[in-house]
Design an enzyme around this catalytic site. Sequence first.
Site, mmCIF file in Angstrom:
data_model
loop_
_atom_site.group_PDB
_atom_site.id
_atom_site.type_symbol
_atom_site.label_atom_id
_atom_site.label_comp_id
_atom_site.label_asym_id
_atom_site.label_seq_id
_atom_site.Cartn_x
_atom_site.Cartn_y
_atom_site.Cartn_z
ATOM 1 N N ARG A 246 0.874 -1.173 0.000
ATOM 2 C CA ARG A 246 0.000 0.000 0.000
ATOM 3 C C ARG A 246 0.910 1.221 0.000
ATOM 4 N NH1 ARG A 246 -3.545 -2.809 -1.463
ATOM 5 N NH2 ARG A 246 -5.642 -3.079 -0.565
ATOM 6 N N GLU A 275 -3.893 7.439 -4.220
ATOM 7 C CA GLU A 275 -4.354 6.969 -5.533
ATOM 8 C C GLU A 275 -5.712 7.574 -5.884
ATOM 9 O OE1 GLU A 275 -4.289 2.691 -5.656
ATOM 10 O OE2 GLU A 275 -2.225 2.588 -4.934
ATOM 11 N N HIS A 293 -1.234 0.474 -9.894
ATOM 12 C CA HIS A 293 -1.897 -0.521 -9.045
ATOM 13 C C HIS A 293 -2.465 -1.672 -9.887
ATOM 14 C CE1 HIS A 293 -3.891 -0.947 -4.834
ATOM 15 N NE2 HIS A 293 -3.586 -2.126 -5.342
#
Length: 332
Positions: A246, A275, A293
């Site tokens: 993360r 994000e 991602h």
Amino acid sequence: MTKPLVLLLGEIEHAHKEWASISKIADVIEPKARSREEFITECKSGAFDNVVATYRTFQSVAITGLIDEELIALLPRSLKFIAHNGAGYDQIDVHACTAHGIRVSNVPTAVDDATADTNMFLILGALRGFNTSMIALRNGHWKGSPPPPLGHDPQGKVLGILGMGGIGRNLKKKAEAFGMTVQYYNRSKLSEELSGGAKYVGFDELLKTSDVLSLNLPLNKQTRHIISTKEFEQMKKGIVIVNTARGAVMDEAALVVALEKGQVWSCGLDVFEEEPKVHAGLIANPHVMLVPHMGTWTVETQTKMETWCIDNVRSAIEKGKLMSPVGEQKDI
């Protein structure tokens, strides 16, 4: 006899046959809301009363926002299970769920291969410094003018894995195939069998002795910015860093500075703090490999994840328990 109600938050993209089978044991409803404000209004209206379980995707956060204390308090008391389609579950306040009698599950191993593959791709790309010349080539400058600095081979390099869960252990096997030596730091030392013989070291030693550092730990209050200015200063000058966990486990602003100083030679990132926003200093640096991602972005893995999550819903309805409860609730 009335069937239990299941709330679908997000879309089923691949496992349509498996999802259709849920209709045999439960009635499925979906929210009309397209924002958190609308979802909260819908909760207060009683639209989800009698819902027993919910299937949620990572992307459904766009509709509900974080599953935090504010939202959990508004969910119907009938809700007992949240089946989350993802390995990481930092969008969900598990402690608040526990306090309200809600059990949470994730899909812990379905993502291991695909994420570790992405991890290895980023390690190789960052070590070899491919990104600079990939940019130059698209701009009509071949390797670059002047050519970039020579990259580094993975053979003989020490890979430090921070977080030796399923993805970390999968990565270990892949990295060893490329001739890397693996050491790790984890909350607790793993058995020899589970660690596969990888050397267990302290957190500080991991930082000081690794040639490549891979971040593979979950995001929570304890791990947020676990890698920041002080930690970069302890690392070998010229270290390579990869993050597929993360974004917020690493301080992006501090990383930008460490890259500019040459303390970090290059890095590969699949995840980011805010994000889809990416720090301008990372975008501007050609020594940073950026992937939006996509660690689990394959047909096979997405299908496995959906099927696993559906099985959690089925287990909740038929057995009154989840197949893969999150770590914080395994002993409940």
